[in-house]
Design a protein around this motif. Structure first.
Motif, PDB file in Angstrom:
ATOM      1  N   TYR A  65      58.933  42.886  19.165  1.00 51.41           N
ATOM      2  CA  TYR A  65      59.587  41.967  18.238  1.00 51.41           C
ATOM      3  C   TYR A  65      58.639  41.377  17.191  1.00 51.41           C
ATOM      4  N   SER A  66      57.445  41.964  17.075  1.00 49.43           N
ATOM      5  CA  SER A  66      56.477  41.561  16.042  1.00 49.43           C
ATOM      6  C   SER A  66      56.275  40.040  16.032  1.00 49.43           C
ATOM      7  N   LEU A  67      55.962  39.490  17.197  1.00 51.52           N
ATOM      8  CA  LEU A  67      55.864  38.038  17.336  1.00 51.52           C
ATOM      9  C   LEU A  67      54.552  37.464  16.802  1.00 51.52           C
ATOM     10  N   GLY A  68      53.510  38.282  16.768  1.00 51.31           N
ATOM     11  CA  GLY A  68      52.225  37.802  16.279  1.00 51.31           C
ATOM     12  C   GLY A  68      51.596  36.738  17.153  1.00 51.31           C
ATOM     13  N   THR A  69      51.796  36.830  18.468  1.00 51.84           N
ATOM     14  CA  THR A  69      51.267  35.808  19.378  1.00 51.84           C
ATOM     15  C   THR A  69      49.748  35.763  19.351  1.00 51.84           C
ATOM     16  N   GLY A  70      49.117  36.892  19.096  1.00 49.88           N
ATOM     17  CA  GLY A  70      47.667  36.941  19.041  1.00 49.88           C
ATOM     18  C   GLY A  70      47.076  36.065  17.959  1.00 49.88           C
ATOM     19  N   LYS A  71      47.852  35.731  16.951  1.00 54.47           N
ATOM     20  CA  LYS A  71      47.368  34.837  15.897  1.00 54.47           C
ATOM     21  C   LYS A  71      47.368  33.386  16.373  1.00 54.47           C
ATOM     22  N   VAL A  72      48.195  33.108  17.375  1.00 57.28           N
ATOM     23  CA  VAL A  72      48.269  31.766  17.937  1.00 57.28           C
ATOM     24  C   VAL A  72      47.207  31.581  19.018  1.00 57.28           C
ATOM     25  N   LYS A  73      47.049  32.625  19.854  1.00 59.82           N
ATOM     26  CA  LYS A  73      46.085  32.600  20.954  1.00 59.82           C
ATOM     27  C   LYS A  73      45.579  34.008  21.166  1.00 59.82           C
ATOM     28  N   ALA A  74      44.269  34.192  21.050  1.00 54.82           N
ATOM     29  CA  ALA A  74      43.698  35.546  21.097  1.00 54.82           C
ATOM     30  C   ALA A  74      44.043  36.268  22.399  1.00 54.82           C
ATOM     31  N   ARG A  75      43.831  35.607  23.520  1.00 59.48           N
ATOM     32  CA  ARG A  75      44.164  36.184  24.823  1.00 59.48           C
ATOM     33  C   ARG A  75      45.359  35.416  25.370  1.00 59.48           C
ATOM     34  N   PHE A  76      46.523  36.006  25.239  1.00 56.35           N
ATOM     35  CA  PHE A  76      47.728  35.268  25.592  1.00 56.35           C
ATOM     36  C   PHE A  76      48.397  35.830  26.836  1.00 56.35           C
ATOM     37  N   SER A  77      49.217  35.000  27.442  1.00 60.27           N
ATOM     38  CA  SER A  77      49.939  35.375  28.651  1.00 60.27           C
ATOM     39  C   SER A  77      51.420  35.559  28.342  1.00 60.27           C
ATOM     40  N   TYR A  78      52.163  35.978  29.334  1.00 58.44           N
ATOM     41  CA  TYR A  78      53.617  36.095  29.211  1.00 58.44           C
ATOM     42  C   TYR A  78      54.227  34.757  28.815  1.00 58.44           C
ATOM     43  N   PHE A  79      53.716  33.669  29.378  1.00 58.60           N
ATOM     44  CA  PHE A  79      54.277  32.353  29.114  1.00 58.60           C
ATOM     45  C   PHE A  79      53.994  31.902  27.685  1.00 58.60           C
ATOM     46  N   THR A  80      52.860  32.334  27.122  1.00 64.33           N
ATOM     47  CA  THR A  80      52.569  32.053  25.718  1.00 64.33           C
ATOM     48  C   THR A  80      53.572  32.771  24.828  1.00 64.33           C
TER      49      THR A  80
END
Length: 242
Positions: free
Chosen positions: A125-140
């Motif tokens: 879904y192209s969420l870009g979570t890595g921009k929020v937190k480099a190493r992210f979890s499912y909960f992130t």
């Protein structure tokens, strides 16, 4: 595989695990019918099918490995009755060591699967979570879906599951962090406090095996239900050409 080593009967697929595996299977079948002009999500084309297929098959394998580890932990855990390690017979101590091995293996796999699922959703879904937190979890990733209002119905169902199983997951995650992460000051303080409580008379107290196995069973249930929800929903996003 591990059941064979214990001379146990083969697993009969049923319940939540059966539903999860079926959801993965149906998603794979849908991917196989996507043509060059098809889409697998609102923002992803059929060109990425091989990678999605590989990830999906990986979830099926990971679920199998988790369930086998859970089964072994339960099998050896049923033979633990002593309150202190020093009170165990050699046979019970061996069962205890085997129980610990498979129990740790299982709870590490619980979060491994969830985090891989997070990366799957982030990519799909192209969420870009890595921009929020480099190493992210499912909960992130769940928080990112909520903040960005992406796949709202899916996010709501996943959040409900997270909340329902919050307590057993919290206890397992604490043990997972102690097992695999570098110790920080807070963790050291926790370890010292536990040691003072359980080693006051010099004996090594056995943790609550029944509680641990209950938390593991509930967390396994959560993982299966989460996978079923994700892939049942995601299957609906797959559009074949024409």
């Amino acid at each position: 595989m591990l059941r064979e080593l214990l001379n146990a009967a083969p697993r009969a697929e049923q319940g939540d695990m059966q539903k999860a595996l079926r959801a993965l299977e149906l998603y794979l079948e849908k991917l196989e019918r996507v043509g060059p002009g098809g889409r697998v999500s609102p923002s992803r084309s059929g060109e990425e099918i091989p990678r999605l297929e590989l990830w999906t098959r990986g979830f099926a394998d990971a679920l199998d490995e988790l369930e086998e580890s859970k089964f072994c932990a339960e099998t050896f855990g049923r033979g633990i009755h002593a309150s202190f390690v020093e009170e165990m017979s050699p046979e019970e101590r061996l069962k205890y060591r085997r129980y610990l091995y498979f129990y740790k293996n299982a709870f590490i796999r619980v979060f491994s699967i969830l985090d891989k699922l997070g990366y799957f959703l982030d990519e799909l879904y192209s969420l870009g979570t890595g921009k929020v937190k480099a190493r992210f979890s499912y909960f992130t990733v769940l928080r990112q879906m909520h903040d960005r209002k992406v796949e709202v119905k899916l996010e709501e169902r996943l959040y409900e599951l997270k909340q329902k199983y919050q307590e057993p997951l919290r206890r397992l995650r604490s043990q997972r962090n102690m097992e695999i992460h570098l110790l920080n000051a807070e963790m050291v303080d926790d370890m010292i406090r536990v040691k003072r409580q359980t080693h006051a008379d010099g004996r090594q107290k056995v943790e609550n095996v029944l509680q641990n196995l209950s938390d593991l069973a509930l967390s396994f249930e959560m993982v299966c239900r989460t996978i079923a929800v994700v892939f049942d929903h995601t299957k609906g996003s797959v559009r074949t050409k024409g």
